[in-house]
Design an enzyme around this catalytic site. Sequence first.
Site, PDB file in Angstrom:
ATOM      1  N   GLU A  90       0.816  -1.209   0.000  1.00 17.99           N
ATOM      2  CA  GLU A  90       0.000   0.000   0.000  1.00 17.99           C
ATOM      3  C   GLU A  90       0.846   1.253   0.000  1.00 17.99           C
ATOM      4  OE1 GLU A  90      -2.840  -1.971   3.371  1.00 17.99           O
ATOM      5  OE2 GLU A  90      -2.432   0.161   3.430  1.00 17.99           O
ATOM      6  N   CYS A 104       2.817   8.432   2.080  1.00 18.93           N
ATOM      7  CA  CYS A 104       3.110   7.446   3.120  1.00 18.93           C
ATOM      8  C   CYS A 104       3.372   6.121   2.405  1.00 18.93           C
ATOM      9  CB  CYS A 104       1.916   7.323   4.071  1.00 18.93           C
ATOM     10  SG  CYS A 104       2.113   6.006   5.272  1.00 18.93           S
ATOM     11  N   CYS A 111       5.003  -7.612   7.478  1.00 18.81           N
ATOM     12  CA  CYS A 111       5.949  -7.192   8.521  1.00 18.81           C
ATOM     13  C   CYS A 111       6.152  -8.339   9.495  1.00 18.81           C
ATOM     14  CB  CYS A 111       5.428  -5.967   9.264  1.00 18.81           C
ATOM     15  SG  CYS A 111       6.587  -5.344  10.511  1.00 18.81           S
ATOM     16  N   CYS A 115       3.327  -6.578  15.951  1.00 21.98           N
ATOM     17  CA  CYS A 115       2.590  -5.719  16.903  1.00 21.98           C
ATOM     18  C   CYS A 115       1.110  -6.115  16.835  1.00 21.98           C
ATOM     19  CB  CYS A 115       2.768  -4.247  16.550  1.00 21.98           C
ATOM     20  SG  CYS A 115       4.499  -3.766  16.430  1.00 21.98           S
ATOM     21  N   CYS A 118      -1.756  -4.014  14.940  1.00 20.52           N
ATOM     22  CA  CYS A 118      -1.455  -3.531  13.586  1.00 20.52           C
ATOM     23  C   CYS A 118      -1.919  -4.525  12.520  1.00 20.52           C
ATOM     24  CB  CYS A 118       0.046  -3.291  13.474  1.00 20.52           C
ATOM     25  SG  CYS A 118       0.597  -2.962  11.799  1.00 20.52           S
ATOM     26  N   CYS A 333      -2.428   1.783   8.348  1.00 15.89           N
ATOM     27  CA  CYS A 333      -1.380   0.795   8.119  1.00 15.89           C
ATOM     28  C   CYS A 333      -1.918  -0.615   7.817  1.00 15.89           C
ATOM     29  CB  CYS A 333      -0.529   0.766   9.380  1.00 15.89           C
ATOM     30  SG  CYS A 333       0.894  -0.276   9.301  1.00 15.89           S
TER      31      CYS A 333
HETATM   32  N1  SAH Z   1       6.899  -0.378  11.205  1.00 14.75           N
HETATM   33  C1  SAH Z   1       7.017   1.000  11.469  1.00 14.75           C
HETATM   34  C2  SAH Z   1       6.323   1.880  10.440  1.00 14.75           C
HETATM   35  C3  SAH Z   1       4.970   1.438   9.925  1.00 14.75           C
HETATM   36  S1  SAH Z   1       3.632   1.507  11.042  1.00 14.75           S
HETATM   37  C4  SAH Z   1       6.544   1.319  12.848  1.00 14.75           C
HETATM   38  O1  SAH Z   1       5.923   0.483  13.460  1.00 14.75           O
HETATM   39  O2  SAH Z   1       6.865   2.408  13.332  1.00 14.75           O
HETATM   40  C5  SAH Z   1       3.268   3.246  11.149  1.00 14.75           C
HETATM   41  C6  SAH Z   1       2.636   3.667  12.461  1.00 14.75           C
HETATM   42  O3  SAH Z   1       1.290   3.210  12.547  1.00 14.75           O
HETATM   43  C7  SAH Z   1       3.363   3.122  13.680  1.00 14.75           C
HETATM   44  O4  SAH Z   1       3.521   4.130  14.642  1.00 14.75           O
HETATM   45  C8  SAH Z   1       2.399   2.065  14.157  1.00 14.75           C
HETATM   46  O5  SAH Z   1       2.593   1.763  15.508  1.00 14.75           O
HETATM   47  C9  SAH Z   1       1.070   2.692  13.847  1.00 14.75           C
HETATM   48  N2  SAH Z   1      -0.065   1.782  13.815  1.00 14.75           N
HETATM   49  C10 SAH Z   1      -0.097   0.511  13.396  1.00 14.75           C
HETATM   50  N3  SAH Z   1      -1.343   0.002  13.509  1.00 14.75           N
HETATM   51  C11 SAH Z   1      -2.111   0.984  14.026  1.00 14.75           C
HETATM   52  C12 SAH Z   1      -3.487   1.071  14.399  1.00 14.75           C
HETATM   53  N4  SAH Z   1      -4.299   0.040  14.244  1.00 14.75           N
HETATM   54  N5  SAH Z   1      -3.936   2.239  14.894  1.00 14.75           N
HETATM   55  C13 SAH Z   1      -3.121   3.301  15.056  1.00 14.75           C
HETATM   56  N6  SAH Z   1      -1.811   3.280  14.732  1.00 14.75           N
HETATM   57  C14 SAH Z   1      -1.305   2.129  14.217  1.00 14.75           C
HETATM   58 FE1  SF4 Z   2       5.300  -3.860  11.695  1.00 17.17          FE
HETATM   59 FE2  SF4 Z   2       2.898  -2.834  12.143  1.00 17.17          FE
HETATM   60 FE3  SF4 Z   2       4.589  -3.161  14.173  1.00 17.17          FE
HETATM   61 FE4  SF4 Z   2       5.067  -1.264  12.337  1.00 17.17          FE
HETATM   62  S1  SF4 Z   2       3.332  -1.366  13.738  1.00 17.17           S
HETATM   63  S2  SF4 Z   2       6.524  -2.757  13.171  1.00 17.17           S
HETATM   64  S3  SF4 Z   2       4.278  -2.279  10.485  1.00 17.17           S
HETATM   65  S4  SF4 Z   2       3.714  -4.803  12.921  1.00 17.17           S
END
Ligand code: SAH
Ligand code: SF4
Length: 348
Positions: A90, A104, A111, A115, A118, A333
């Site tokens: 994306e 973005c 990934c 997390c 996410c 994301c």
């Molecule tokens: N992997 C990197 C960059 C991609 S994620 C990282 O984790 O920083 C970009 C941002 O979106 C990160 O701060 C992540 O924690 C946040 N994010 C992921 N899923 C989310 C969600 N469901 N709601 C709000 N923020 C989210």
């Molecule tokens: Fe990976 Fe999502 Fe965690 Fe960013 S927030 S490191 S994209 S799993």
Amino acid sequence: MVNLYDLSLQDLEALVTSLGDKRFRAKQIHRWLYDAGVTSIEEMTDLPKGLRERLMEQATLGTMTVATEQVSQDGTVKRLYKLHDGKLIESVLMPYRTQRRTACISSQAGCAMGCVFCATGQMGFDRQLTATEIFEQAQRYSVMLKERGERLSNVVLMGMGEPFHNYDAVLEAIRRMMSDLGIGARHITVSTVGLAPKIRRFADEGLQVTLAISLHAADDAERSALMPVNRRWDLQELIDACRYYVEKTGRRISFEWALIAGKNDSEEEARRLGKLLKGLSCHVNLIPLNPTAGYEGEPTAMPDAERFVEVLGRYGVPATVRVRRGIDIDAGCGQLKSKNARRARTQG
Ligand code: SAH
Ligand code: SF4
């Protein structure tokens, strides 16, 4: 087949001379690619027809095709690209009322960091993107904006994937955005889950790139439950690496905090965060959680978010609650791809 976006100016010179033409043609091609932003070799009208034909036999323009494109009511564009091997990634373009235009983009297909909140993390890891695949996402938006008389001003690596888990390709892509798209380092943001050794390495690159750290919790047990990576590099190691980044680059760090109702939005949590960040040159971005299929959490309500900001203020830690962009098109994301996958599964 060679992809023209993979080639530096020197590589282009080597290519045109190998095709029996003059070196200066490379400059013309470079201009067509990055100033005019053409989408086919045919459009490079000041090249001799013979050269264009030979180029078309040996070279392509780009490595990905647009699988879907959605435009939100607020003007946010969300694209799902299909890569040459069928993988989907994306990238989002966010216009603002000012002249700011922010792309973005993704650094990996999927990934590996897992997390729990996410959508990308819930999918797991597919593969690394090449430097060109990362760069090309920005390049495509840059071209689209040029056609409208606008300019891509900012890039954030906050799409799918963990940029520092694909360090070399990300760094090369950043350098190319600077040299080929004219985007200043300060207008590029890398967001990381917190790979401490890579943060230190990044500090040593001598770039003025903005670093964003996804924090989400100020207590180790809590952060480990949300973000497994915290078991490898805990808060202490992470914040030490952040201090090093600030010392080395003189840049302020951004911390990302997804506000999850009843989970990490209490006054006590805000105090803990305030203590953790006190004295560090930083800014906290509070983003109410975007709900995903694989996680039960809900976004924090606005009054609670504002109270969180107020508590942080007592520790001298500046914070802003961010509005979510493109909410009507799932521009969060990994969300478009996961929706697509769900649809494909229910159809298949
Ligand atoms: N992997 C990197 C960059 C991609 S994620 C990282 O984790 O920083 C970009 C941002 O979106 C990160 O701060 C992540 O924690 C946040 N994010 C992921 N899923 C989310 C969600 N469901 N709601 C709000 N923020 C989210
Ligand atoms: Fe990976 Fe999502 Fe965690 Fe960013 S927030 S490191 S994209 S799993």
